[in-house]
Design a protein around this motif. Structure first.
Motif, PDB file in Angstrom:
ATOM      1  N   SER A  86       0.835  -1.198   0.000  1.00 57.77           N
ATOM      2  CA  SER A  86       0.000   0.000   0.000  1.00 57.77           C
ATOM      3  C   SER A  86       0.871   1.250   0.000  1.00 57.77           C
ATOM      4  O   SER A  86       0.616   2.193  -0.766  1.00 57.77           O
ATOM      5  N   GLU A  87       1.895   1.270   0.844  1.00 65.28           N
ATOM      6  CA  GLU A  87       2.796   2.417   0.888  1.00 65.28           C
ATOM      7  C   GLU A  87       3.536   2.567  -0.440  1.00 65.28           C
ATOM      8  O   GLU A  87       3.739   3.689  -0.916  1.00 65.28           O
ATOM      9  N   ALA A  88       3.918   1.439  -1.047  1.00 62.05           N
ATOM     10  CA  ALA A  88       4.616   1.495  -2.339  1.00 62.05           C
ATOM     11  C   ALA A  88       3.691   2.071  -3.415  1.00 62.05           C
ATOM     12  O   ALA A  88       4.128   2.878  -4.248  1.00 62.05           O
ATOM     13  N   ARG A  89       2.402   1.666  -3.391  1.00 60.88           N
ATOM     14  CA  ARG A  89       1.447   2.204  -4.360  1.00 60.88           C
ATOM     15  C   ARG A  89       1.278   3.713  -4.157  1.00 60.88           C
ATOM     16  O   ARG A  89       1.253   4.482  -5.119  1.00 60.88           O
ATOM     17  N   LYS A  90       1.153   4.119  -2.884  1.00 54.62           N
ATOM     18  CA  LYS A  90       1.005   5.552  -2.600  1.00 54.62           C
ATOM     19  C   LYS A  90       2.240   6.317  -3.074  1.00 54.62           C
ATOM     20  O   LYS A  90       2.121   7.388  -3.671  1.00 54.62           O
ATOM     21  N   LEU A  91       3.407   5.770  -2.790  1.00 55.22           N
ATOM     22  CA  LEU A  91       4.652   6.428  -3.207  1.00 55.22           C
ATOM     23  C   LEU A  91       4.733   6.513  -4.724  1.00 55.22           C
ATOM     24  O   LEU A  91       5.120   7.540  -5.281  1.00 55.22           O
TER      25      LEU A  91
END
Length: 169
Positions: A86-91
């Protein structure tokens, strides 16, 4: 038949007594020396089987506990993986949006720079055209004046006209 039985019994009575006596001695010896070790071995075997069953039950409980811990660790690892994804997608979305914004800003800057360059080139071209028009106008006027002022009378008339215009203005 009774006689036969009595005869056999009398003939073998000593043997039966000795056999019975040997059997009783054997039972006493077995009870004293063999029965206790046999019963001890059986008791020891029962205790070892019971210990083995307890250990197996403990191992089974430990295995269940470890399985439960593994499931908890797997759930935790999956949750961490989902969080990381999820954090990778947001980034990624943030980077893409920043890149788009930067591209738009850079594009607008390039367009503005091109517009300024076009205006500058246009101004230069207009100045050049004006200079050429002025040069041509001067050249045409010079040729016209030479032609018109070729004779002295025409020159005098023109000077007079110009003086009248200057005095009026």
């Amino acid at each position: 038949m009774e006689e036969l039985f009595d005869g056999l019994l009398n003939d073998h009575l000593g043997f039966v007594v000795w056999a019975a006596l040997a059997f009783v001695i054997l039972l006493i010896l077995l009870a004293k020396f063999a029965w206790k070790p046999i019963m001890g071995a059986i008791s020891e075997r029962e205790r070892s089987i019971e210990d083995a069953l307890l250990k197996a039950e403990a191992a089974k409980e430990e295995m269940a506990r470890l399985t439960n811990e593994n499931e908890q660790l797997l759930k935790q690892a999956r949750a961490e993986r989902d969080l990381i994804l999820s954090e990778a997608r947001k980034l990624k979305d943030q980077i893409v949006n920043e890149a788009k914004t930067q591209a738009n800003v850079e594009g607008a800057r390039m367009i503005e720079q091109a517009r300024l360059e076009i205006n500058s080139q246009k101004a230069i071209a207009l100045a050049d055209v004006k200079n050429q028009v002025a040069a041509l106008s001067v050249e045409i006027a010079e040729k016209l004046l030479r032609k018109e002022l070729a004779d002295q009378k025409a020159q005098d008339e023109m000077v007079a006209d110009l003086l009248r215009e200057v005095k009026i203005s």
